[in-house]
Design an enzyme around this catalytic site. Structure first.
Site, PDB file in Angstrom:
ATOM      1  N   GLU A 102       4.439   7.680  11.121  1.00  0.00           N
ATOM      2  CA  GLU A 102       3.085   8.180  10.898  1.00  0.00           C
ATOM      3  C   GLU A 102       2.122   7.022  11.175  1.00  0.00           C
ATOM      4  O   GLU A 102       2.380   5.890  10.747  1.00  0.00           O
ATOM      5  CB  GLU A 102       3.000   8.606   9.429  1.00  0.00           C
ATOM      6  CG  GLU A 102       1.638   8.910   8.909  1.00  0.00           C
ATOM      7  CD  GLU A 102       1.606   8.980   7.373  1.00  0.00           C
ATOM      8  OE1 GLU A 102       0.535   9.232   6.841  1.00  0.00           O
ATOM      9  OE2 GLU A 102       2.661   8.784   6.731  1.00  0.00           O
ATOM     10  N   ASP A 205       9.841  -8.635   2.417  1.00  0.00           N
ATOM     11  CA  ASP A 205       9.161  -9.411   3.477  1.00  0.00           C
ATOM     12  C   ASP A 205       7.659  -9.272   3.263  1.00  0.00           C
ATOM     13  O   ASP A 205       6.913  -8.897   4.160  1.00  0.00           O
ATOM     14  CB  ASP A 205       9.579  -8.864   4.853  1.00  0.00           C
ATOM     15  CG  ASP A 205       9.207  -9.812   5.994  1.00  0.00           C
ATOM     16  OD1 ASP A 205       8.643 -10.893   5.728  1.00  0.00           O
ATOM     17  OD2 ASP A 205       9.475  -9.456   7.167  1.00  0.00           O
TER      18      ASP A 205
HETATM   19  P1  ADP Z   1       7.068  -5.937  14.046  1.00  0.00           P
HETATM   20  O1  ADP Z   1       8.243  -5.186  13.512  1.00  0.00           O
HETATM   21  O2  ADP Z   1       7.237  -6.281  15.478  1.00  0.00           O
HETATM   22  O3  ADP Z   1       6.680  -7.110  13.181  1.00  0.00           O
HETATM   23  P2  ADP Z   1       4.966  -4.368  12.828  1.00  0.00           P
HETATM   24  O4  ADP Z   1       5.694  -3.298  12.128  1.00  0.00           O
HETATM   25  O5  ADP Z   1       4.501  -5.522  11.999  1.00  0.00           O
HETATM   26  O6  ADP Z   1       5.835  -4.909  14.037  1.00  0.00           O
HETATM   27  O7  ADP Z   1       3.738  -3.717  13.548  1.00  0.00           O
HETATM   28  C1  ADP Z   1       2.917  -4.371  14.513  1.00  0.00           C
HETATM   29  C2  ADP Z   1       1.442  -4.069  14.226  1.00  0.00           C
HETATM   30  O8  ADP Z   1       1.196  -2.683  14.076  1.00  0.00           O
HETATM   31  C3  ADP Z   1       0.972  -4.726  12.947  1.00  0.00           C
HETATM   32  O9  ADP Z   1      -0.172  -5.485  13.275  1.00  0.00           O
HETATM   33  C4  ADP Z   1       0.594  -3.609  11.998  1.00  0.00           C
HETATM   34  O10 ADP Z   1      -0.654  -3.872  11.436  1.00  0.00           O
HETATM   35  C5  ADP Z   1       0.527  -2.370  12.866  1.00  0.00           C
HETATM   36  N1  ADP Z   1       1.219  -1.237  12.200  1.00  0.00           N
HETATM   37  C6  ADP Z   1       2.497  -1.228  11.757  1.00  0.00           C
HETATM   38  N2  ADP Z   1       2.864  -0.031  11.285  1.00  0.00           N
HETATM   39  C7  ADP Z   1       1.774   0.773  11.409  1.00  0.00           C
HETATM   40  C8  ADP Z   1       1.507   2.146  11.083  1.00  0.00           C
HETATM   41  N3  ADP Z   1       2.433   2.945  10.574  1.00  0.00           N
HETATM   42  N4  ADP Z   1       0.258   2.628  11.332  1.00  0.00           N
HETATM   43  C9  ADP Z   1      -0.685   1.825  11.873  1.00  0.00           C
HETATM   44  N5  ADP Z   1      -0.485   0.539  12.223  1.00  0.00           N
HETATM   45  C10 ADP Z   1       0.723  -0.004  11.980  1.00  0.00           C
END
Ligand code: ADP
Length: 296
Positions: A102, A205
């Protein structure tokens, strides 16, 4: 790792089709920065907006990484402590592993933001089970995090957290044998240094980049590396790169009082994320590890 144009649309449309079971047209995509390991995008489609991240599963990254992330998100959601993005799907498409979530629209932090985050985290940490660990292994960054169920919290912290990372750093010749031996000597001191608390469900984390603020101003947790561990380890981790307001620590202590002297123990807990950083990002973090070990 990135790819553009038709190939990108085909990828998104194919995985959304498998996830939703009906044809989906992708209308627009926005690439998101921030992730260290994966590539991520906000994908606008005829079926709504999705957060999609993926990596090239060329053998360097384990293919079950997104599955364990999805299981971690589901576990956190079941506690009803934080809003957690719904997992739409995860899987494999050609040479890529992917995770569809989502999409969380961002809002502003309200005045009581830090208090809310602290109280909800305290409620999360109140979730316990008889043993440390978890019923599945997961990852911290791209590194394996083993979670065998363990009765003794000191054994768990030392054998499943510090030792594997120190061993890897020694093997990679990032850590000296001297530092490794100093870490081994810490083992017997742990029961005198750290309080013997119940296993607490941790995000695992928790740095500021893994807490989003949704449109209602609520903190939303993403990217977990969940396990049952010492809750102080989670709070210590929030101090590693700062970003959490003092009000957060005060409100946490009020909601779920800490054993006195927490600030003196922060460095010990942070040996784990520091060693992880040594292994992920190199020798720049070694001096931090050495400094802590000299103290104890
Ligand atoms: P990684 O696993 O490569 O560290 P992240 O899960 O941290 O990647 O996501 C990368 C970027 O996307 C982050 O800057 C975060 O703020 C954004 N983000 C992550 N999940 C969501 C989400 N469900 N909805 C909106 N933005 C998200």
């Amino acid at each position: 790792m990135e790819f553009w144009g038709n190939e990108q649309f085909t990828f998104f449309e194919s995985i959304l089709f498998s996830a939703l079971g009906k044809p989906v047209d992708v209308l627009e995509t926005q690439f998101l920065s921030g992730g260290n390991i994966n590539t991520a995008a906000r994908v606008f489609s005829t079926e709504g907006v999705f957060f999609i991240k993926w990596n090239q599963s060329d053998g360097h990254l384990e293919q079950d990484m997104f599955e364990t992330e999805a299981r971690g998100l589901d576990l956190l959601r079941q506690t009803h402590t934080f809003p957690i993005p719904e997992v739409i799907s995860f899987g494999q498409f050609q040479d890529k592993s992917y995770l569809i979530l989502e999409y969380i629209d961002f809002g502003k932090r309200p005045k009581n933001y830090w208090e809310t985050l602290a109280q909800r985290l305290a409620s999360l940490h109140a979730h316990t089970q008889p043993q440390f660990g978890l019923h599945f292994d997961n990852y911290i960054g791209s590194l394996t995090q083993a979670n065998p169920l363990t009765h003794n919290g000191y054994d768990f912290f030392f054998e499943q957290r510090l030792l594997p990372q120190a061993g890897l750093a020694l093997y990679k010749e990032l850590l000296s044998k001297q530092t490794y031996d100093a870490l081994l000597r810490l083992r017997n001191q742990l029961p005198n240094l750290l309080p013997n608390e119940q296993p607490a469900l941790l995000h695992g984390d928790l740095w500021s980049g893994n807490v989003l603020v949704n449109e209602d101003g609520f903190p939303v947790l993403i990217d977990p590396a969940v396990y049952y561990g010492f809750r102080e380890a989670e709070l210590a981790f929030t101090k590693l790169f700062a970003g959490f307001d003092e009000r957060f620590y005060d409100a946490y202590d009020e909601a779920f009082p800490l054993v006195s002297g927490f600030n003196e123990r922060v460095a010990i807990y942070n040996l784990y994320p520091l060693l992880v950083h040594v292994n992920l990002f190199g020798s720049g973090y070694v001096s931090g590890v050495e400094r802590i070990l000299k103290q104890f």
